[in-house]
Design a protein around this motif. Structure first.
Motif, short mmCIF file in Angstrom:
data_model
loop_
_atom_site.label_atom_id
_atom_site.label_comp_id
_atom_site.label_asym_id
_atom_site.label_seq_id
_atom_site.Cartn_x
_atom_site.Cartn_y
_atom_site.Cartn_z
N PHE A 1 0.91 -0.98 -0.02
CA PHE A 1 -0.08 -0.24 -0.15
C PHE A 1 0.83 1.23 -0.09
CE2 PHE A 1 -2.01 -3.45 2.43
CZ PHE A 1 -3.20 -3.76 1.75
N SER A 2 0.85 2.15 -1.01
CA SER A 2 1.56 3.23 -1.16
C SER A 2 0.89 4.56 -0.71
CB SER A 2 2.11 3.58 -2.71
OG SER A 2 2.67 2.37 -3.26
N ALA A 3 1.92 5.33 -0.06
CA ALA A 3 1.27 6.49 0.57
C ALA A 3 2.14 7.50 0.53
CB ALA A 3 0.62 6.21 1.97
N SER A 4 1.80 8.77 0.14
CA SER A 4 2.86 10.00 0.36
C SER A 4 2.65 10.75 1.78
CB SER A 4 2.23 10.93 -0.58
OG SER A 4 0.95 11.47 -0.35
N SER A 5 3.46 11.61 2.14
CA SER A 5 3.34 12.27 3.37
C SER A 5 4.17 13.59 3.18
CB SER A 5 3.99 11.44 4.46
OG SER A 5 4.55 12.15 5.55
N THR A 6 3.91 14.32 4.15
CA THR A 6 4.63 15.86 4.14
C THR A 6 5.95 15.60 4.77
OG1 THR A 6 3.75 16.29 6.31
CG2 THR A 6 2.61 16.96 4.57
N SER B 1 -8.92 5.09 -1.86
CA SER B 1 -8.92 4.02 -1.01
C SER B 1 -8.33 2.78 -1.98
CB SER B 1 -10.34 3.32 -0.65
OG SER B 1 -11.00 4.51 0.16
N PRO B 2 -7.67 1.85 -1.52
CA PRO B 2 -7.33 0.65 -2.27
C PRO B 2 -8.23 -0.17 -2.87
CG PRO B 2 -6.46 0.23 -0.13
CD PRO B 2 -7.12 1.62 -0.06
N PRO B 3 -8.55 -0.80 -3.80
CA PRO B 3 -9.54 -1.56 -4.34
C PRO B 3 -9.38 -2.94 -3.16
CG PRO B 3 -7.67 -1.84 -5.99
CD PRO B 3 -7.28 -0.74 -5.00
#
Length: 401
Positions: free
Chosen positions: A122-127, A396-398
């Motif tokens: 699961f990929s996510a960006s962040s500050t 949301s991821p499928p």
């Protein structure tokens, strides 16, 4: 602006210390389905995201910040521990599809769909870092029946061992106004907390303490809009970042914070709609750093400042007029302020170390040049970074979208 007395200035500063991250009512989730039909035997204690508000006295946020940080960490630990100890839930939530349960109601009456996926990607960006990171597990709260990312109340990404420097850690994002609309409906801030163990190649020696300054776990908290409408600070402290570090083999706790207050904040009646400082009516910046021993009487040495229109590294004055530094605390709370560097007792963290910590406020910090290979800038407290903070929720991821 003339300083008529010390307490009148401090009372304004205290306001800024009382408004960081306020979920104002704790709750757990309860399923609307019958017990035998509930596929997720799991409670989610979002109240752990709530800090203890500081007392309304000098340096109030110093007293409450460690408890607030611990609450955010405990939320993550509680989720991870609850899932890992539940073999049935792990089995159900692992794999491609994961598991989802609609109509989970909070004690405030808000209905969510809770979704969990484990052992995935699961990929996510962040500050707090550049690009995206990929985590092993994912948990989400979304308003029941919605497919829009705008209706996600909470996203939690984590690796199986966030303390492993070879993993990416854990990231949680949440929206106060959705988690508790009856009490936090005035908030429009998106809030983010990132925790990870830096993988550093250098170990520095601190001659003041005669110890190796070994980096431990890092926690970074950021927000990007108003926290509430109930007072001028919560309305106008629209950008901020708080950084917490474990140091010296987890025997010292280091803290930094930078908060931008809108230039239109009405903090002083005689200086209407111009913040605290009587200068160019620009945005203003509250700065705080402290080091706390995690042994003995938990002694704290703190340094703070407040500037208009700029962030000058090391400047510890309030609007260029007065300095409270240094502030001292111990296990019993506030001890005294206006303490000179040479008068800090030997049992406290020395001023030189706190000065070095405070001097990183307004800079990209040590995370950009210490050999950290995790592609992060968790220590970034530059003015432009704070001014442009934007916490973004992923789709949301499928099959949860």
């Amino acid at each position: 602006m003339k300083i008529k007395n010390r307490n009148s200035i401090i009372s304004k500063i205290v306001l800024a210390l009382l408004v960081f991250f306020g979920i104002t009512a704790g709750f757990q989730f309860r399923s609307g389905a019958k017990k035998g039909e509930n596929p997720i035997p799991f409670s989610l204690n979002v109240s752990l995201l709530r800090p203890l508000y500081a007392s309304a006295d000098q340096w109030g946020f110093v007293r409450g910040s460690a408890n607030w940080a611990r609450g955010n960490s405990l939320f993550m630990d509680d989720v991870i521990g609850s899932i890992q100890s539940n073999a049935g839930l792990v089995l159900l939530a692992s794999g491609t599809n994961g598991i989802s349960q609609p109509n989970f109601s909070t004690t405030t009456g808000t209905s969510f769909t809770i979704s969990i996926k484990l052992a995935g990607s699961f990929s996510a960006s962040s500050t707090a870092y550049t690009g995206s990171k990929t985590f092993d597990n994912y948990l989400e709260l979304k308003l029941t029946g919605s497919t829009s990312p705008d209706d996600i109340a909470l996203q939690f990404y984590w690796d199986n061992n966030p303390r492993d420097p070879d993993q990416d850690g854990a990231l949680v994002r949440y929206r106060l106004q959705m988690l508790n609309p009856s009490q936090d409906g005035g908030s429009s801030a998106d809030i983010e907390s990132y925790v990870y163990m830096p993988k550093l190649t250098d170990v520095k020696y601190d001659p003041a303490t005669h110890n190796n300054v070994v980096q431990g776990l890092v926690q970074v908290y950021s927000w990007d809009d108003k926290l509430a409408n109930d007072n001028e600070i919560s309305l106008h402290a629209r950008h901020g970042r708080v950084i917490l570090e474990e140091m010296d083999n987890r025997t010292v706790f280091c803290f930094k914070a930078l908060v931008r207050i809108d230039s239109t904040a009405n903090l002083v009646p005689s200086n209407a709609n111009a913040g605290l400082c009587s200068g160019s009516a620009s945005d203003e910046y509250y700065k705080l750093a402290y080091s706390q021993k995690l042994t003995g009487d938990l002694e704290v040495t703190a340094k703070s400042g407040w500037q208009e229109g700029a962030i000058t590294s090391g400047d510890g004055n309030l609007c260029g007029l007065i300095s409270l530094n240094y502030g001292l605390f111990n296990v019993n709370g506030f001890v005294k302020d206006f303490v000179s560097a040479g008068s800090i007792p030997s049992g406290y963290v020395p001023a030189t170390r706190v000065d070095n910590l405070y001097a990183r406020i307004g800079t990209s910090g040590k995370s950009g040049d210490t050999g950290d290979d995790m592609n992060v800038l968790w220590d970034d407290l530059r003015k432009n970074t704070i001014d442009n903070l934007d916490v973004v929720f992923e789709a949301s991821p499928p099959p949860f979208d």
